[in-house]
Write a protein that holds these residues in place. Structure first.
Motif, short mmCIF file in Angstrom:
data_model
loop_
_atom_site.label_atom_id
_atom_site.label_comp_id
_atom_site.label_asym_id
_atom_site.label_seq_id
_atom_site.Cartn_x
_atom_site.Cartn_y
_atom_site.Cartn_z
N LEU A 99 0.87 -1.17 0.00
CA LEU A 99 0.00 0.00 0.00
C LEU A 99 0.90 1.22 0.00
O LEU A 99 1.85 1.29 0.77
CB LEU A 99 -0.91 0.00 1.23
CG LEU A 99 -1.81 -1.22 1.42
CD1 LEU A 99 -2.70 -1.04 2.65
CD2 LEU A 99 -2.65 -1.48 0.19
N GLU A 100 0.60 2.16 -0.88
CA GLU A 100 1.44 3.36 -0.93
C GLU A 100 0.58 4.61 -1.04
O GLU A 100 -0.54 4.57 -1.53
CB GLU A 100 2.47 3.28 -2.05
CG GLU A 100 1.91 3.27 -3.44
CD GLU A 100 2.99 3.29 -4.51
OE1 GLU A 100 4.20 3.30 -4.19
OE2 GLU A 100 2.62 3.32 -5.69
N ALA A 101 1.15 5.70 -0.53
CA ALA A 101 0.52 7.02 -0.57
C ALA A 101 1.65 8.05 -0.59
O ALA A 101 2.79 7.73 -0.27
CB ALA A 101 -0.39 7.22 0.64
N SER A 102 1.31 9.27 -0.92
CA SER A 102 2.32 10.33 -0.95
C SER A 102 2.86 10.59 0.46
O SER A 102 2.18 10.34 1.45
CB SER A 102 1.72 11.62 -1.52
OG SER A 102 0.79 12.16 -0.59
N ILE A 103 4.07 11.10 0.52
CA ILE A 103 4.68 11.45 1.80
C ILE A 103 3.79 12.45 2.54
O ILE A 103 3.56 12.32 3.74
CB ILE A 103 6.11 12.04 1.61
CG1 ILE A 103 7.03 11.00 0.96
CG2 ILE A 103 6.67 12.56 2.93
CD1 ILE A 103 7.33 9.78 1.79
N GLU A 104 3.27 13.43 1.81
CA GLU A 104 2.40 14.44 2.44
C GLU A 104 1.17 13.80 3.07
O GLU A 104 0.78 14.16 4.18
CB GLU A 104 1.97 15.48 1.40
CG GLU A 104 3.10 16.32 0.83
CD GLU A 104 3.94 15.58 -0.24
OE1 GLU A 104 5.09 15.99 -0.43
OE2 GLU A 104 3.46 14.61 -0.84
N GLU A 105 0.58 12.83 2.39
CA GLU A 105 -0.60 12.15 2.93
C GLU A 105 -0.23 11.30 4.15
O GLU A 105 -0.96 11.28 5.14
CB GLU A 105 -1.27 11.28 1.85
CG GLU A 105 -2.53 10.59 2.32
CD GLU A 105 -3.67 11.53 2.70
OE1 GLU A 105 -4.56 11.08 3.46
OE2 GLU A 105 -3.70 12.69 2.25
N LEU A 106 0.90 10.63 4.09
CA LEU A 106 1.34 9.82 5.23
C LEU A 106 1.57 10.70 6.46
O LEU A 106 1.15 10.35 7.57
CB LEU A 106 2.62 9.06 4.89
CG LEU A 106 2.52 8.04 3.77
CD1 LEU A 106 3.89 7.38 3.52
CD2 LEU A 106 1.46 7.00 4.05
N VAL A 107 2.22 11.83 6.26
CA VAL A 107 2.47 12.77 7.37
C VAL A 107 1.14 13.24 7.95
O VAL A 107 0.96 13.27 9.17
CB VAL A 107 3.35 13.95 6.91
CG1 VAL A 107 3.40 15.03 7.98
CG2 VAL A 107 4.75 13.46 6.57
N HIS A 108 0.21 13.58 7.08
CA HIS A 108 -1.11 14.03 7.54
C HIS A 108 -1.79 12.94 8.37
O HIS A 108 -2.34 13.21 9.43
CB HIS A 108 -1.97 14.41 6.33
CG HIS A 108 -3.40 14.68 6.66
ND1 HIS A 108 -3.81 15.81 7.33
CD2 HIS A 108 -4.51 13.93 6.46
CE1 HIS A 108 -5.13 15.76 7.51
NE2 HIS A 108 -5.57 14.63 6.99
N ARG A 109 -1.75 11.71 7.90
CA ARG A 109 -2.43 10.61 8.59
C ARG A 109 -1.81 10.26 9.93
O ARG A 109 -2.51 9.87 10.85
CB ARG A 109 -2.43 9.36 7.70
CG ARG A 109 -3.33 9.50 6.48
CD ARG A 109 -3.23 8.25 5.63
NE ARG A 109 -4.01 8.37 4.40
CZ ARG A 109 -4.02 7.46 3.45
NH1 ARG A 109 -3.31 6.35 3.57
NH2 ARG A 109 -4.77 7.65 2.37
N VAL A 110 -0.50 10.36 10.05
CA VAL A 110 0.15 9.92 11.30
C VAL A 110 0.51 11.06 12.24
O VAL A 110 1.03 10.81 13.32
CB VAL A 110 1.40 9.05 11.04
CG1 VAL A 110 1.06 7.84 10.21
CG2 VAL A 110 2.52 9.85 10.40
N SER A 111 0.22 12.28 11.85
CA SER A 111 0.65 13.42 12.67
C SER A 111 0.00 13.41 14.06
O SER A 111 0.55 13.98 15.00
CB SER A 111 0.36 14.73 11.95
OG SER A 111 -1.03 14.88 11.73
#
Length: 180
Positions: A99-111
């Protein structure tokens, strides 16, 4: 045969895996949850008290346990496939979907999550970016299939994954509920 979801932290492994397993009436396992269950406390504490090596040793033991399951949806930890010994044991019993997503989206999700950093002294964005830069080849090499999780809503993603598991020859041998 099992289906293993792998990917960076925040890609949706647990959320998608649980929903997909429920929809297909398949057993569901999650590495982080299994680790916490076996420890009797959060794996974050294990990392804080004993370090990443103790975490990786337990992770390998759990991967061997997962490889003995059959016809299950299993979510791995964010770094599980960065270690060849884990990939070797998992590949014997299933297929890995990255499963992959943009770095920006990952940061948003785990912040909002208080997760231990792999790279001490970094921000969440720096940590995720550095892990991806250093390990993306490991993720792609381990993966049998790559699936983006930042382009659709969860219902669309689950439907697409159900179709994939039911129709793609890569997953032949997996017993899925064809009614739903």
């Amino acid at each position: 045969m099992n289906v293993y979801f792998c990917g960076m932290i925040g890609t949706g492994k647990t959320t998608l895996g649980q929903r997909l397993a429920d929809d297909l009436s398949m057993p569901f396992y999650d590495l982080d949850q299994e680790m916490n269950k076996r420890l009797g406390y959060s794996f974050h504490r294990l990392v804080a008290e004993e370090g990443w090596l103790a975490f990786r040793e337990l992770e390998y033991y759990i991967c061997k346990f997962f490889s003995q399951r059959n016809n299950s949806i299993i979510c791995l930890g964010g770094g599980t496939v960065r270690y060849d010994w884990n990939v070797d044991v998992l590949k014997e019993s299933g297929r890995l979907i990255l499963l992959e997503a943009s770095i920006e989206e990952l940061v948003h999700r785990v912040s909002q999550a208080d997760r231990p950093r792999v790279n001490k002294g970094t921000t969440i964005e720096e940590d995720i970016s550095l892990m991806w830069k250093q390990s993306k080849n490991k993720y792609y090499t381990a993966a049998d299939y790559v699936f983006r999780t930042d382009e659709k809503n969860i219902e669309e993603e689950v439907d697409e994954l159900k179709d994939l598991l039911q129709s793609n020859p890569l997953f032949q041998g997996l017993q899925v509920n064809h009614s739903g």
